[in-house]
Design a protein around this motif. Sequence first.
Motif, PDB file in Angstrom:
ATOM      1  N   ASN A 242       0.816  -1.216   0.000  1.00  0.00           N
ATOM      2  CA  ASN A 242       0.000   0.000   0.000  1.00  0.00           C
ATOM      3  C   ASN A 242       0.851   1.269   0.000  1.00  0.00           C
ATOM      4  O   ASN A 242       0.377   2.334   0.383  1.00  0.00           O
ATOM      5  N   SER A 243       2.095   1.164  -0.422  1.00  0.00           N
ATOM      6  CA  SER A 243       2.956   2.349  -0.387  1.00  0.00           C
ATOM      7  C   SER A 243       2.426   3.454  -1.291  1.00  0.00           C
ATOM      8  O   SER A 243       2.709   4.633  -1.069  1.00  0.00           O
ATOM      9  N   GLY A 244       1.625   3.095  -2.299  1.00  0.00           N
ATOM     10  CA  GLY A 244       1.016   4.122  -3.144  1.00  0.00           C
ATOM     11  C   GLY A 244       0.046   4.991  -2.364  1.00  0.00           C
ATOM     12  O   GLY A 244      -0.014   6.209  -2.564  1.00  0.00           O
TER      13      GLY A 244
ATOM     14  N   GLY B  48      -9.769   1.746  -3.609  1.00  0.00           N
ATOM     15  CA  GLY B  48      -8.407   1.769  -4.148  1.00  0.00           C
ATOM     16  C   GLY B  48      -7.839   0.432  -4.545  1.00  0.00           C
ATOM     17  O   GLY B  48      -6.631   0.322  -4.808  1.00  0.00           O
ATOM     18  N   GLY B  49      -8.672  -0.589  -4.626  1.00  0.00           N
ATOM     19  CA  GLY B  49      -8.167  -1.937  -4.871  1.00  0.00           C
ATOM     20  C   GLY B  49      -7.358  -2.082  -6.141  1.00  0.00           C
ATOM     21  O   GLY B  49      -6.376  -2.829  -6.171  1.00  0.00           O
ATOM     22  N   SER B  50      -7.737  -1.373  -7.187  1.00  0.00           N
ATOM     23  CA  SER B  50      -7.031  -1.512  -8.463  1.00  0.00           C
ATOM     24  C   SER B  50      -5.636  -0.896  -8.420  1.00  0.00           C
ATOM     25  O   SER B  50      -4.821  -1.131  -9.317  1.00  0.00           O
ATOM     26  N   ARG B  51      -5.344  -0.129  -7.361  1.00  0.00           N
ATOM     27  CA  ARG B  51      -4.041   0.531  -7.250  1.00  0.00           C
ATOM     28  C   ARG B  51      -3.112  -0.177  -6.272  1.00  0.00           C
ATOM     29  O   ARG B  51      -1.963   0.223  -6.114  1.00  0.00           O
ATOM     30  N   VAL B  52      -3.610  -1.223  -5.640  1.00  0.00           N
ATOM     31  CA  VAL B  52      -2.788  -1.963  -4.679  1.00  0.00           C
ATOM     32  C   VAL B  52      -1.798  -2.853  -5.422  1.00  0.00           C
ATOM     33  O   VAL B  52      -2.161  -3.549  -6.368  1.00  0.00           O
TER      34      VAL B  52
ATOM     35  N   SER C 176     -10.270   7.845   7.891  1.00  0.00           N
ATOM     36  CA  SER C 176     -11.257   8.121   6.844  1.00  0.00           C
ATOM     37  C   SER C 176     -10.619   8.042   5.461  1.00  0.00           C
ATOM     38  O   SER C 176     -11.259   7.606   4.495  1.00  0.00           O
ATOM     39  N   HIS C 177      -9.337   8.456   5.351  1.00  0.00           N
ATOM     40  CA  HIS C 177      -8.637   8.339   4.067  1.00  0.00           C
ATOM     41  C   HIS C 177      -8.362   6.866   3.759  1.00  0.00           C
ATOM     42  O   HIS C 177      -8.524   6.414   2.624  1.00  0.00           O
ATOM     43  N   TRP C 178      -7.921   6.123   4.770  1.00  0.00           N
ATOM     44  CA  TRP C 178      -7.633   4.706   4.573  1.00  0.00           C
ATOM     45  C   TRP C 178      -8.907   3.950   4.196  1.00  0.00           C
ATOM     46  O   TRP C 178      -8.876   3.035   3.348  1.00  0.00           O
ATOM     47  N   GLU C 179     -10.034   4.319   4.782  1.00  0.00           N
ATOM     48  CA  GLU C 179     -11.292   3.636   4.478  1.00  0.00           C
ATOM     49  C   GLU C 179     -11.658   3.810   3.002  1.00  0.00           C
ATOM     50  O   GLU C 179     -12.135   2.882   2.357  1.00  0.00           O
ATOM     51  N   ILE C 180     -11.402   5.003   2.466  1.00  0.00           N
ATOM     52  CA  ILE C 180     -11.655   5.227   1.035  1.00  0.00           C
ATOM     53  C   ILE C 180     -10.762   4.313   0.206  1.00  0.00           C
ATOM     54  O   ILE C 180     -11.184   3.726  -0.795  1.00  0.00           O
ATOM     55  N   TRP C 181      -9.503   4.182   0.624  1.00  0.00           N
ATOM     56  CA  TRP C 181      -8.562   3.302  -0.078  1.00  0.00           C
ATOM     57  C   TRP C 181      -9.051   1.857  -0.041  1.00  0.00           C
ATOM     58  O   TRP C 181      -9.012   1.160  -1.055  1.00  0.00           O
ATOM     59  N   GLU C 182      -9.505   1.401   1.115  1.00  0.00           N
ATOM     60  CA  GLU C 182     -10.026   0.034   1.224  1.00  0.00           C
ATOM     61  C   GLU C 182     -11.225  -0.170   0.308  1.00  0.00           C
ATOM     62  O   GLU C 182     -11.371  -1.214  -0.331  1.00  0.00           O
ATOM     63  N   ARG C 183     -12.085   0.823   0.269  1.00  0.00           N
ATOM     64  CA  ARG C 183     -13.337   0.705  -0.474  1.00  0.00           C
ATOM     65  C   ARG C 183     -13.137   0.869  -1.979  1.00  0.00           C
ATOM     66  O   ARG C 183     -13.765   0.166  -2.775  1.00  0.00           O
TER      67      ARG C 183
END
Length: 268
Positions: free
Chosen positions: A88-90, A114-118, A105-112
């Motif tokens: 998740n360094s991106g 950001g999957g294609s960027r992991v 709240s930022h991490w939650e957006i990533w979880e929800r």
Amino acid sequence: MTRTIERSLFLLLGVSVSALLIQDNPETPRWRGLDANLYLQMSAEYRACCLQSFAWGTQRVKQQLAAMPEGSWPPAVVMDLDETVLDNSGFQADQIRAGRAYDYSHWEIWEREGGSRVELVPGALTFISQLQALGVQPIFITNRNEKYHQQTMEILKRYSIGVPPQFLLCANEATGTNKSSRRDWVNHRFNVLLTLGDNLRDFDEQFRFQTPIDQNAVQQRKTAVDNQIAKWGNDWIILPNPAYGEWNKPLTAGEADIRWLVPAKSGD
């Protein structure tokens, strides 16, 4: 004139709000995590550490399999996800570039979303593929939110990591970040050959910081590691994560954290 006054008040208000945000920001100055994340993204040394960890993990699993008595429960390897399998360094890079401290709240957006960027941690996919070829079940115990279980499954599927949904054990309100009950669930169904993680609490809750978090608490964690010396490299393998984790819980005051640095001993 009225518009000029309004603009001036708006600017003053913006400065005041910014000052409050900076005051409450536990990671000021804004470049707090820069070196840690550059190490993750740039250094060949980080890549070598990960490849080394997974290479030894493969050898250790083979050794454990060979020593398994007949009639044992099915073999499994327990793994954390974030910074053990998933890179998740991106996300962290985005936060630093935007001048933002970590906020759930930022991490939650990533979880929800950001999957294609992991990305994947170097060596993780090969290791998991080798486990499956050996007939060993990979089981993921992660503190990703149960609400986003499906999104996490989709990340694994994108990388052709086939795992039944029941073997992706996420965090929920009942468990919180404590993985003990989920580890117990696995241990009552499988012969766990190896556990891999990047945070000491991926292995045991004894490594959680005790309060008050002071120099004594820091030393207690180090002593707890030393007390488990027989497990490191045998039952437990840890990957490097300089960006975040239990280790940086005491670090809340920006530049004032220099107090945690231990000066060199005086010479003879």
